[in-house]
Scaffold this motif. Structure first.
Motif, PDB file in Angstrom:
ATOM      1  N   LEU A 161       0.885   2.432   7.193  1.00 23.65           N
ATOM      2  CA  LEU A 161       0.590   3.484   6.209  1.00 23.65           C
ATOM      3  C   LEU A 161       0.495   2.873   4.816  1.00 23.65           C
ATOM      4  O   LEU A 161       1.332   2.045   4.445  1.00 23.65           O
ATOM      5  CB  LEU A 161       1.720   4.524   6.198  1.00 23.65           C
ATOM      6  N   GLY A 162      -0.510   3.271   4.076  1.00 22.58           N
ATOM      7  CA  GLY A 162      -0.633   2.833   2.688  1.00 22.58           C
ATOM      8  C   GLY A 162      -1.268   1.464   2.493  1.00 22.58           C
ATOM      9  O   GLY A 162      -1.281   0.936   1.383  1.00 22.58           O
ATOM     10  N   THR A 163      -1.816   0.882   3.555  1.00 20.54           N
ATOM     11  CA  THR A 163      -2.421  -0.445   3.400  1.00 20.54           C
ATOM     12  C   THR A 163      -3.894  -0.375   2.999  1.00 20.54           C
ATOM     13  O   THR A 163      -4.516  -1.411   2.760  1.00 20.54           O
ATOM     14  CB  THR A 163      -2.278  -1.282   4.692  1.00 20.54           C
ATOM     15  N   GLY A 164      -4.477   0.842   2.945  1.00 16.86           N
ATOM     16  CA  GLY A 164      -5.833   0.958   2.410  1.00 16.86           C
ATOM     17  C   GLY A 164      -6.909   1.306   3.417  1.00 16.86           C
ATOM     18  O   GLY A 164      -8.106   1.165   3.121  1.00 16.86           O
ATOM     19  N   LYS A 165      -6.525   1.794   4.580  1.00 17.89           N
ATOM     20  CA  LYS A 165      -7.526   2.121   5.604  1.00 17.89           C
ATOM     21  C   LYS A 165      -8.486   3.214   5.122  1.00 17.89           C
ATOM     22  O   LYS A 165      -9.710   3.075   5.241  1.00 17.89           O
ATOM     23  CB  LYS A 165      -6.820   2.577   6.901  1.00 17.89           C
ATOM     24  N   THR A 166      -7.928   4.303   4.594  1.00 16.46           N
ATOM     25  CA  THR A 166      -8.793   5.388   4.118  1.00 16.46           C
ATOM     26  C   THR A 166      -9.596   4.946   2.897  1.00 16.46           C
ATOM     27  O   THR A 166     -10.767   5.314   2.750  1.00 16.46           O
ATOM     28  CB  THR A 166      -7.948   6.639   3.807  1.00 16.46           C
ATOM     29  N   THR A 167      -8.985   4.141   2.060  1.00 10.38           N
ATOM     30  CA  THR A 167      -9.701   3.616   0.882  1.00 10.38           C
ATOM     31  C   THR A 167     -10.931   2.820   1.311  1.00 10.38           C
ATOM     32  O   THR A 167     -12.021   2.991   0.744  1.00 10.38           O
ATOM     33  CB  THR A 167      -8.759   2.715   0.056  1.00 10.38           C
ATOM     34  N   LEU A 195      -8.404  -8.874  -0.942  1.00 11.99           N
ATOM     35  CA  LEU A 195      -8.794  -7.594  -1.549  1.00 11.99           C
ATOM     36  C   LEU A 195      -7.772  -7.248  -2.630  1.00 11.99           C
ATOM     37  O   LEU A 195      -6.930  -6.360  -2.453  1.00 11.99           O
ATOM     38  CB  LEU A 195      -8.834  -6.508  -0.465  1.00 11.99           C
ATOM     39  N   PRO A 196      -7.846  -7.957  -3.779  1.00  7.03           N
ATOM     40  CA  PRO A 196      -6.785  -7.828  -4.787  1.00  7.03           C
ATOM     41  C   PRO A 196      -6.729  -6.471  -5.477  1.00  7.03           C
ATOM     42  O   PRO A 196      -5.682  -6.107  -6.000  1.00  7.03           O
ATOM     43  CB  PRO A 196      -7.122  -8.944  -5.797  1.00  7.03           C
ATOM     44  N   ASP A 197      -7.833  -5.726  -5.464  1.00  9.64           N
ATOM     45  CA  ASP A 197      -7.857  -4.454  -6.193  1.00  9.64           C
ATOM     46  C   ASP A 197      -8.902  -3.513  -5.587  1.00  9.64           C
ATOM     47  O   ASP A 197      -9.575  -3.852  -4.612  1.00  9.64           O
ATOM     48  CB  ASP A 197      -8.146  -4.691  -7.688  1.00  9.64           C
ATOM     49  N   LEU A 198      -9.041  -2.330  -6.192  1.00 10.84           N
ATOM     50  CA  LEU A 198      -9.951  -1.327  -5.630  1.00 10.84           C
ATOM     51  C   LEU A 198     -11.412  -1.753  -5.736  1.00 10.84           C
ATOM     52  O   LEU A 198     -12.227  -1.391  -4.886  1.00 10.84           O
ATOM     53  CB  LEU A 198      -9.725   0.024  -6.312  1.00 10.84           C
ATOM     54  N   MET A 253     -12.171  -3.714  -2.820  1.00 17.09           N
ATOM     55  CA  MET A 253     -12.279  -2.811  -1.667  1.00 17.09           C
ATOM     56  C   MET A 253     -13.701  -2.226  -1.612  1.00 17.09           C
ATOM     57  O   MET A 253     -14.314  -2.147  -0.541  1.00 17.09           O
ATOM     58  CB  MET A 253     -11.270  -1.687  -1.864  1.00 17.09           C
ATOM     59  N   ASP A 286       0.385  -6.736  -5.197  1.00 20.79           N
ATOM     60  CA  ASP A 286      -0.146  -5.409  -5.538  1.00 20.79           C
ATOM     61  C   ASP A 286      -1.458  -5.127  -4.816  1.00 20.79           C
ATOM     62  O   ASP A 286      -1.974  -4.013  -4.874  1.00 20.79           O
ATOM     63  CB  ASP A 286      -0.393  -5.302  -7.052  1.00 20.79           C
ATOM     64  N   GLY A 287      -2.035  -6.145  -4.169  1.00 19.98           N
ATOM     65  CA  GLY A 287      -3.332  -5.995  -3.527  1.00 19.98           C
ATOM     66  C   GLY A 287      -3.217  -5.927  -2.009  1.00 19.98           C
ATOM     67  O   GLY A 287      -2.180  -5.565  -1.461  1.00 19.98           O
ATOM     68  N   ARG A 288      -4.306  -6.259  -1.353  1.00 17.14           N
ATOM     69  CA  ARG A 288      -4.360  -6.180   0.101  1.00 17.14           C
ATOM     70  C   ARG A 288      -5.080  -7.415   0.637  1.00 17.14           C
ATOM     71  O   ARG A 288      -5.836  -8.086  -0.078  1.00 17.14           O
ATOM     72  CB  ARG A 288      -5.148  -4.937   0.548  1.00 17.14           C
ATOM     73  N   GLU A 337      -9.359   4.911  12.022  1.00 15.04           N
ATOM     74  CA  GLU A 337      -8.028   4.522  11.562  1.00 15.04           C
ATOM     75  C   GLU A 337      -7.055   4.718  12.729  1.00 15.04           C
ATOM     76  O   GLU A 337      -7.228   5.618  13.530  1.00 15.04           O
ATOM     77  CB  GLU A 337      -7.600   5.377  10.364  1.00 15.04           C
TER      78      GLU A 337
END
Ligand code: ADP
Ligand code: MG
Length: 145
Positions: free
Chosen positions: A34-40, A5-8, A11, A128-130, A104
């Protein structure tokens, strides 16, 4: 299975893929720091289901519900629970009736991976990604590729 998941945009595409398969009774369990993209990712799923309004993070409310989409959706963030037994006081089972759940911090609620309808996703930062590590429960096997 691992998903890059390199970018939004990635996602959003991943969220759409999950939304397309989502059924009432499912749990999408989103783990990761925290900040790994769960809410995103939760927002991507809820948006792909057709919700057009805001999707506030349930950090403080713990539970947000979306009845304008199919299946109806419960978005929970269990970070603030101090004891998994608190899910009973929240009335989670009532919220979940006839709905799908995006959770989450699932571990703070006792975890959902034992449920056959659980899609367990662990997110981590990679550059920079996930990256997502996905474990599909039994009832996801036929509809998840
Ligand atoms: N795949 C991705 N690539 C790059 N940045 C991302 C990705 N997913 C999420 N982000 C960013 O990471 C930050 C934290 O995301 P958030 O969803 O709030 O994390 P969490 O809910 O896990 O704490 C946000 O700024 C978001 O835009
Ligand atoms: Mg979050």
């Amino acid at each position: 299975m691992t998903v890059d998941l390199p970018d939004l945009a990635a996602m959003d595409a991943f969220g759409a893929r999950i939304a397309a398969a989502l059924q009432a009774g499912d749990v999408v369990a989103l783990s990761g720091d925290l900040g790994t993209g769960k809410t995103t990712l939760a927002r991507a799923i809820i948006g792909a289901l057709g919700h057009t309004g805001e999707v506030p993070s349930p950090t403080y409310t713990i539970i947000e519900t979306y009845d304008d989409v199919s299946p109806p959706l419960v978005h929970a963030d269990f970070y603030r629970l101090e004891d998994p037994a608190e899910v009973n006081e929240l009335g989670l089972e009532d919220y979940r009736a006839g709905a799908a759940l995006i959770a989450e911090w699932p571990d703070h609620a006792g975890g959902f991976a034992h449920e056959p309808a659980c899609l367990a996703i662990t997110l981590k930062k990679v550059g920079d990604g996930r990256e997502a590590v996905v474990t599909a429960g039994e009832t996801w096997q036929g509809r998840w590729r």
